[in-house]
Design a protein around this motif. Structure first.
Motif, PDB file in Angstrom:
ATOM      1  N   VAL A  69      -3.136   3.128 -24.899  1.00  0.00           N
ATOM      2  CA  VAL A  69      -2.644   2.319 -23.780  1.00  0.00           C
ATOM      3  C   VAL A  69      -2.046   3.273 -22.749  1.00  0.00           C
ATOM      4  O   VAL A  69      -1.213   4.119 -23.092  1.00  0.00           O
ATOM      5  N   ASN A  70      -2.496   3.140 -21.492  1.00  0.00           N
ATOM      6  CA  ASN A  70      -1.951   4.024 -20.477  1.00  0.00           C
ATOM      7  C   ASN A  70      -1.789   3.292 -19.154  1.00  0.00           C
ATOM      8  O   ASN A  70      -2.564   2.386 -18.827  1.00  0.00           O
ATOM      9  N   ILE A  71      -0.758   3.687 -18.426  1.00  0.00           N
ATOM     10  CA  ILE A  71      -0.486   3.190 -17.077  1.00  0.00           C
ATOM     11  C   ILE A  71      -0.442   4.392 -16.150  1.00  0.00           C
ATOM     12  O   ILE A  71       0.244   5.383 -16.449  1.00  0.00           O
ATOM     13  N   THR A  72      -1.197   4.331 -15.068  1.00  0.00           N
ATOM     14  CA  THR A  72      -1.276   5.461 -14.139  1.00  0.00           C
ATOM     15  C   THR A  72      -0.782   5.048 -12.755  1.00  0.00           C
ATOM     16  O   THR A  72      -0.833   3.873 -12.381  1.00  0.00           O
ATOM     17  N   TRP A  73      -0.314   6.036 -12.031  1.00  0.00           N
ATOM     18  CA  TRP A  73       0.112   5.839 -10.648  1.00  0.00           C
ATOM     19  C   TRP A  73      -0.355   7.034  -9.825  1.00  0.00           C
ATOM     20  O   TRP A  73      -0.311   8.181 -10.289  1.00  0.00           O
TER      21      TRP A  73
ATOM     22  N   ARG B   4       0.569  10.023 -29.954  1.00  0.00           N
ATOM     23  CA  ARG B   4       1.418  10.334 -28.802  1.00  0.00           C
ATOM     24  C   ARG B   4       2.269   9.107 -28.545  1.00  0.00           C
ATOM     25  O   ARG B   4       1.765   8.101 -28.041  1.00  0.00           O
ATOM     26  N   ALA B   5       3.542   9.189 -28.906  1.00  0.00           N
ATOM     27  CA  ALA B   5       4.386   8.006 -28.956  1.00  0.00           C
ATOM     28  C   ALA B   5       5.747   8.224 -28.281  1.00  0.00           C
ATOM     29  O   ALA B   5       6.757   8.348 -28.963  1.00  0.00           O
ATOM     30  N   PRO B   6       5.783   8.287 -26.955  1.00  0.00           N
ATOM     31  CA  PRO B   6       4.682   8.201 -26.002  1.00  0.00           C
ATOM     32  C   PRO B   6       4.428   9.561 -25.369  1.00  0.00           C
ATOM     33  O   PRO B   6       4.953  10.583 -25.807  1.00  0.00           O
ATOM     34  N   GLN B   7       3.639   9.549 -24.256  1.00  0.00           N
ATOM     35  CA  GLN B   7       3.396  10.733 -23.443  1.00  0.00           C
ATOM     36  C   GLN B   7       3.638  10.369 -21.981  1.00  0.00           C
ATOM     37  O   GLN B   7       3.151   9.347 -21.499  1.00  0.00           O
ATOM     38  N   LEU B   8       4.370  11.207 -21.282  1.00  0.00           N
ATOM     39  CA  LEU B   8       4.637  11.017 -19.859  1.00  0.00           C
ATOM     40  C   LEU B   8       4.178  12.269 -19.129  1.00  0.00           C
ATOM     41  O   LEU B   8       4.644  13.374 -19.409  1.00  0.00           O
ATOM     42  N   LEU B   9       3.262  12.107 -18.191  1.00  0.00           N
ATOM     43  CA  LEU B   9       2.663  13.223 -17.463  1.00  0.00           C
ATOM     44  C   LEU B   9       2.858  13.021 -15.968  1.00  0.00           C
ATOM     45  O   LEU B   9       2.679  11.914 -15.450  1.00  0.00           O
ATOM     46  N   GLY B  10       3.211  14.094 -15.275  1.00  0.00           N
ATOM     47  CA  GLY B  10       3.301  14.082 -13.819  1.00  0.00           C
ATOM     48  C   GLY B  10       2.599  15.295 -13.243  1.00  0.00           C
ATOM     49  O   GLY B  10       2.639  16.384 -13.818  1.00  0.00           O
TER      50      GLY B  10
ATOM     51  N   GLN C 120       1.307   9.468 -15.275  1.00  0.00           N
ATOM     52  CA  GLN C 120       0.692   8.675 -16.341  1.00  0.00           C
ATOM     53  C   GLN C 120       1.678   8.486 -17.476  1.00  0.00           C
ATOM     54  O   GLN C 120       2.338   9.438 -17.918  1.00  0.00           O
ATOM     55  N   LEU C 121       1.777   7.255 -17.956  1.00  0.00           N
ATOM     56  CA  LEU C 121       2.528   6.916 -19.160  1.00  0.00           C
ATOM     57  C   LEU C 121       1.526   6.440 -20.198  1.00  0.00           C
ATOM     58  O   LEU C 121       0.763   5.507 -19.949  1.00  0.00           O
ATOM     59  N   ARG C 122       1.533   7.108 -21.363  1.00  0.00           N
ATOM     60  CA  ARG C 122       0.485   6.868 -22.358  1.00  0.00           C
ATOM     61  C   ARG C 122       1.071   6.684 -23.747  1.00  0.00           C
ATOM     62  O   ARG C 122       2.036   7.357 -24.118  1.00  0.00           O
ATOM     63  N   ARG C 123       0.445   5.767 -24.489  1.00  0.00           N
ATOM     64  CA  ARG C 123       0.787   5.561 -25.901  1.00  0.00           C
ATOM     65  C   ARG C 123      -0.501   5.589 -26.693  1.00  0.00           C
ATOM     66  O   ARG C 123      -1.370   4.735 -26.526  1.00  0.00           O
ATOM     67  N   LEU C 124      -0.654   6.596 -27.556  1.00  0.00           N
ATOM     68  CA  LEU C 124      -1.877   6.779 -28.336  1.00  0.00           C
ATOM     69  C   LEU C 124      -1.534   6.795 -29.813  1.00  0.00           C
ATOM     70  O   LEU C 124      -0.680   7.562 -30.256  1.00  0.00           O
ATOM     71  N   LYS C 125      -2.215   5.929 -30.572  1.00  0.00           N
ATOM     72  CA  LYS C 125      -2.001   5.861 -32.024  1.00  0.00           C
ATOM     73  C   LYS C 125      -3.372   5.821 -32.693  1.00  0.00           C
ATOM     74  O   LYS C 125      -4.258   5.080 -32.282  1.00  0.00           O
ATOM     75  N   TRP C 126      -3.528   6.625 -33.761  1.00  0.00           N
ATOM     76  CA  TRP C 126      -4.806   6.736 -34.453  1.00  0.00           C
ATOM     77  C   TRP C 126      -4.781   5.984 -35.773  1.00  0.00           C
ATOM     78  O   TRP C 126      -3.775   5.985 -36.477  1.00  0.00           O
TER      79      TRP C 126
ATOM     80  N   SER D  94       0.811  -1.210   0.000  1.00  0.00           N
ATOM     81  CA  SER D  94       0.000   0.000   0.000  1.00  0.00           C
ATOM     82  C   SER D  94       0.847   1.263   0.000  1.00  0.00           C
ATOM     83  O   SER D  94       0.399   2.316  -0.471  1.00  0.00           O
ATOM     84  N   SER D  95       2.081   1.171   0.514  1.00  0.00           N
ATOM     85  CA  SER D  95       2.929   2.363   0.567  1.00  0.00           C
ATOM     86  C   SER D  95       3.379   2.813  -0.816  1.00  0.00           C
ATOM     87  O   SER D  95       3.786   3.963  -0.992  1.00  0.00           O
ATOM     88  N   ILE D  96       3.307   1.909  -1.801  1.00  0.00           N
ATOM     89  CA  ILE D  96       3.721   2.272  -3.160  1.00  0.00           C
ATOM     90  C   ILE D  96       2.705   3.208  -3.805  1.00  0.00           C
ATOM     91  O   ILE D  96       3.053   4.068  -4.616  1.00  0.00           O
ATOM     92  N   GLY D  97       1.454   3.086  -3.427  1.00  0.00           N
ATOM     93  CA  GLY D  97       0.396   3.841  -4.069  1.00  0.00           C
ATOM     94  C   GLY D  97      -0.432   2.953  -4.978  1.00  0.00           C
ATOM     95  O   GLY D  97      -0.238   1.726  -5.029  1.00  0.00           O
ATOM     96  N   SER D  98      -1.336   3.539  -5.720  1.00  0.00           N
ATOM     97  CA  SER D  98      -2.222   2.780  -6.592  1.00  0.00           C
ATOM     98  C   SER D  98      -1.715   2.810  -8.027  1.00  0.00           C
ATOM     99  O   SER D  98      -1.314   3.861  -8.534  1.00  0.00           O
ATOM    100  N   LEU D  99      -1.744   1.658  -8.659  1.00  0.00           N
ATOM    101  CA  LEU D  99      -1.365   1.519 -10.068  1.00  0.00           C
ATOM    102  C   LEU D  99      -2.586   1.131 -10.878  1.00  0.00           C
ATOM    103  O   LEU D  99      -3.396   0.302 -10.446  1.00  0.00           O
ATOM    104  N   GLY D 100      -2.727   1.706 -12.039  1.00  0.00           N
ATOM    105  CA  GLY D 100      -3.839   1.378 -12.916  1.00  0.00           C
ATOM    106  C   GLY D 100      -3.382   1.203 -14.339  1.00  0.00           C
ATOM    107  O   GLY D 100      -2.339   1.726 -14.747  1.00  0.00           O
ATOM    108  N   VAL D 101      -4.156   0.450 -15.103  1.00  0.00           N
ATOM    109  CA  VAL D 101      -3.837   0.223 -16.506  1.00  0.00           C
ATOM    110  C   VAL D 101      -5.124   0.351 -17.309  1.00  0.00           C
ATOM    111  O   VAL D 101      -6.199  -0.071 -16.867  1.00  0.00           O
ATOM    112  N   GLY D 102      -5.029   0.985 -18.462  1.00  0.00           N
ATOM    113  CA  GLY D 102      -6.171   1.145 -19.342  1.00  0.00           C
ATOM    114  C   GLY D 102      -5.806   0.832 -20.780  1.00  0.00           C
ATOM    115  O   GLY D 102      -4.748   1.238 -21.259  1.00  0.00           O
ATOM    116  N   LEU D 103      -6.689   0.100 -21.454  1.00  0.00           N
ATOM    117  CA  LEU D 103      -6.497  -0.248 -22.865  1.00  0.00           C
ATOM    118  C   LEU D 103      -7.751   0.131 -23.631  1.00  0.00           C
ATOM    119  O   LEU D 103      -8.870  -0.178 -23.210  1.00  0.00           O
ATOM    120  N   ASN D 104      -7.571   0.780 -24.749  1.00  0.00           N
ATOM    121  CA  ASN D 104      -8.670   1.073 -25.669  1.00  0.00           C
ATOM    122  C   ASN D 104      -8.125   0.890 -27.074  1.00  0.00           C
ATOM    123  O   ASN D 104      -7.545   1.809 -27.662  1.00  0.00           O
TER     124      ASN D 104
END
Length: 792
Positions: free
Chosen positions: A366-370, A400-406, A378-384, A327-337
């Motif tokens: 595709v994105n991975i969030t923390w 977006r190949a890729p995108q890194l957001l903090g 968030q680390l994101r890879r978006l291709k159209w 739990s000390s690491i925080g929450s991790l999430g993954v999303g695929l569309n």
């Protein structure tokens, strides 16, 4: 006389399961039928994993008294009781009545003769002769007439064998939901006949042997053996087929199969034969767990005669959390569309299949969030995939190949709110189509505000600092390979709240007056050489007029020295606080020209923006109106307007209308409706509530029309009729969808719904629900009936 007895021993009892022979939805095929959880018309959605895992443990049944009454009672205590005349045996949710009633206590057996009647938790049976073990509910009933509470269905049988509390066999029986309205020779509009029907309520499965469905006395479907669901529970098997006709596909036949893999996983297969095109194989898979959920869909056509090639498409959607165990690491999430199709014409030829909002722009995201406390990353890879049309080409959006957001967010830090955000994005597309180089963009932004909030006023000073840097894949027209931008912004937003009691048109209100002012100062920075990758000019409306930046995105920061003034007044219901009406006016005042523009744009030199006017009125629950208009204060010309209204006086009566106008761009009228046509000749019917219709013998008009006034053509059209005969409903809908400026696909959807049984034909229900706001199904079980609604 009456007598109260105790049962000889407690008997374990499983929870009650409804007896819906009514859902013999299987007659559309001579094999197994299923209730699909993917069918939006009738089936329940997948429950949450925690709910699916809950089990109701069988409880030991305590000793409960058995009451016996009648005209004359004889017998031996603890052995036998005989009742002559108006006999009645009552225990818990079971009532047995007969002219003669015998009860044998050691075996818990009741025998009844003459005018026998049973009420079992709301389900009733009446006939000539009954022999039944009351608690175990085992025995037989000869020549019974039965009625089921949950579906309002009934029928007759030569005999019913009760095989335990949750099982029975109906022999030589009939079934229908049509109620008698004529003389002794009256026959229901539709009737099911079967040699034997086995009902397993514990597993919610029924099996009918030699079943025939008659519609107005004519056999329309038959099956030697078929399986069907007995409740809303899902089960594997064939679903009712769908039959339709369209101008593009010709005759269309779909035979779905549903696979109930597990309580939280299922799949549906949709093999479809198109007479003009060939065989299309499609299917979807759904899953639902505690920490994640998702759906996969795909189709494949080996040889499409329309294009002389193989066609395919797929879509995957997954969202969930990753359990690290710490739990000390925080929450991790993954999303695929994920969305991909075989060719550019797919959106036109399979337009009803693509599960995306933008049929010609298909994202693979595709994105991975923390996240932890105030921190987010968030680390994101978006291709159209852009589906091009030579008659209407699209400039592809950037991948977006890729995108890194903090981001760091902290509220109420000694009264201050702080947001720090940094982003690195690689923008990538075909430079030939975009006509500008690809780029890497890095930006950082700091926002500090100090809000003061009180019941009567608010004021929020804010300071923003923005910095961006670009690295281009090729030199710009000015020879630069890099560019940067640094812009500060200062804003001050404040407002007042006044209210008073008022009365208009004989009705009391709480009226508010809410003036608001916002000042923004952003110095000018020349950004004309910087390409645009994710930015557009904001629409001019009440949601964007009180913002610091006139652009959405990060490639343009508008210069500003402006003051936005506005006032809103609301009429509130004093009892509930509900908004009855809202009126607003706002305008921007510029103290200098706005020089930053989008490529090809012109600076804003008018010192006063368009005057923005808005009103929303919900004077009664039946009427709703909302409008927004922008007017040039100098020329008095309306530049944009949006007017929408809804009239819905009761269930199954709704008319929606909208008018949208943008000068030199578009002008459209959109009308949708569901309305009983019997109103035209004064027959209003009886409003029975949602999901129950307005009574038998009623016609309903349904539809939606979208007309392009600028080009003088119909964009989309859905027009149809529904007929409610009480126990069956007929629907026919014409669906016309434009695929290009000159071509369209037209479908005819025809369906007959045997209420409480099944639907036959190509269903228009999902199309109507999606297209007509507030459209209501004529039959939809909103709440399950309680057994006490047929309490004896």
């Amino acid at each position: 006389m009456s007598r109260t007895m105790r049962e000889p021993r407690p008997v374990a009892r499983r929870p009650f399961v409804r007896t819906p022979l009514a859902v013999l939805a299987a007659l559309l095929c001579q094999t197994t039928w299923a209730q699909s959880a993917t069918d939006d018309e009738a089936s329940p959605r997948l429950k949450s994993a925690s709910q699916l895992q809950e089990k109701i443990s069988p409880l030991s049944r305590p000793e409960r008294p058995t009451f016996v009454t009648g005209d004359q009672i004889t017998g031996q205590n603890e052995l036998q009781t005989v009742v002559e005349g108006n006999g009645e045996l009552r225990r818990a949710d079971t009532v047995i009545r007969a002219d003669r009633l015998e009860y044998f206590q050691p075996t818990d057996t009741a025998k009844a003769r003459g005018n026998v009647f049973i009420n079992r938790a709301g389900n009733t049976y009446s006939g000539n002769e009954l022999e039944l073990k009351v608690d175990a509910f085992e025995g037989f009933f000869t020549q019974p007439h039965y009625e089921f509470l949950s579906t309002k269905a009934y029928g007759d049988a030569a005999r019913i064998d009760f095989v335990g509390e949750n099982n029975m066999v109906v022999r030589n029986g009939t079934y229908s939901t049509c109620r008698p309205t004529g003389g002794p020779d009256w026959m229901p509009a539709w009737l099911l006949r079967a040699d034997a029907v086995k009902l397993d309520q514990e597993n919610s499965i029924g099996v009918a042997q030699n079943g025939v469905l008659e519609f107005y006395g004519k056999p329309v479907l038959s099956a030697s053996s078929l399986s069907f669901p007995l409740s809303d529970a899902r089960k594997s098997g064939w679903l009712p087929p769908s039959v339709g006709v369209s101008s593009r596909d010709g005759f269309e036949y779909t035979q779905p199969y549903y696979w109930n893999i597990a309580p939280n996983r299922d799949a549906t297969f949709y093999p479809t034969v198109l007479s003009k095109r060939g065989l299309d194989l499609a299917g979807d898979f759904r899953y639902l767990e505690n920490n994640y959920r998702g759906q996969m869909w795909g189709n494949y056509m080996l040889s499409d005669k329309l294009r002389n090639s193989s066609r395919w498409g797929y879509a995957v959607n997954h969202n969930g959390a990753i359990d690290t165990g710490f739990s000390s690491i925080g929450s991790l999430g993954v999303g695929l569309n994920l969305n991909r199709v075989s060719d550019n014409n797919y959106w036109r030829d399979f337009n009803r299949s693509i599960p995306t909002l933008t049929q010609r722009l298909l994202p693979t995201d595709v994105n991975i969030t923390w996240g932890r406390d105030e921190y987010f990353a968030q680390l994101r890879r978006l291709k159209w995939q852009t589906l091009q049309d030579v008659t209407s080409p699209i400039t592809p959006p950037y991948d977006r190949a890729p995108q890194l957001l903090g981001r760091y967010t902290r509220n109420n830090l000694s009264g201050f709110d702080v947001v720090l955000e940094a982003d690195h994005t690689q923008f990538q597309a075909d430079p030939v189509l975009t006509k500008q180089p690809n780029a890497q963009r890095r930006y950082a932004q700091a926002v500090v505000s100090r809000p003061w909030l009180t019941p009567g006023w608010f004021i929020t000073p804010k300071l923003q600092l923005y910095r961006s840097d670009y690295s281009f894949s090729a030199p710009l027209t000015n020879g630069m390979n890099q560019a940067s931008l640094s812009v500060p912004t200062v804003s001050l937003d404040g407002g007042l709240f006044f209210e008073r009691d008022a009365s208009y048109f004989g009705r009391a209100y709480r009226q508010t007056l809410e003036p608001r002012a916002m000042y923004v100062n952003t110095p000018y920075r020349n950004q004309s050489a910087i390409p645009v990758y994710d930015t557009a000019l904001n629409d001019f409306n009440f949601a964007t007029i009180y913002t610091e930046n006139a652009f959405g995105g990060r490639d343009r920061i508008s210069d500003a020295n402006r003051l936005t003034l506005g006032v809103t007044s609301r009429l509130l219901a004093p009892e509930t606080g509900g908004e009855i009406a809202r009126f607003g006016i706002a305008q921007r005042l510029l103290f200098r020209d706005q020089l930053v523009t989008m490529p090809g744009g012109t600076p804003v030199t008018n010192r006063a923006s368009d005057l923005l006017l808005g009103a929303a009125v919900n004077w009664t629950p039946s009427w709703m109106m909302d409008t927004t208009v922008s007017v040039n204060p100098e020329t008095k010309v309306t530049n944009t307007s949006s007017i929408s209204a809804r009239f819905s006086p009761s269930n199954y009566r709704v008319i929606n209308a909208a008018y949208r106008f943008q000068r030199d761009n578009s002008e459209q009228i959109d009308i949708g409706w569901q309305w009983p046509l019997n109103d035209l000749w004064g027959d209003k019917g009886v409003d029975k509530g949602p999901g129950r219709g307005l009574g038998p013998g009623r016609w309903y008009g349904v539809g939606r029309l979208n007309y392009d006034m600028m080009n003088k053509r119909m964009v989309d059209a859905i027009v149809g009729f529904e007929y409610d005969a009480d126990c069956w409903i007929g629907r026919v809908v014409l669906d016309r969808l434009n695929t290009t400026l000159v071509t369209a696909n037209t479908r005819i959807l025809f369906q007959i719904e045997f209420v409480g049984f099944s639907r036959i034909g190509a269903s228009p229900l999902q199309t109507l629900r999606q297209s007509i706001p507030r459209y209501q199904y004529l039959r939809e079980q909103v709440t399950a009936p309680s057994r006490f609604s047929n309490y004896d």
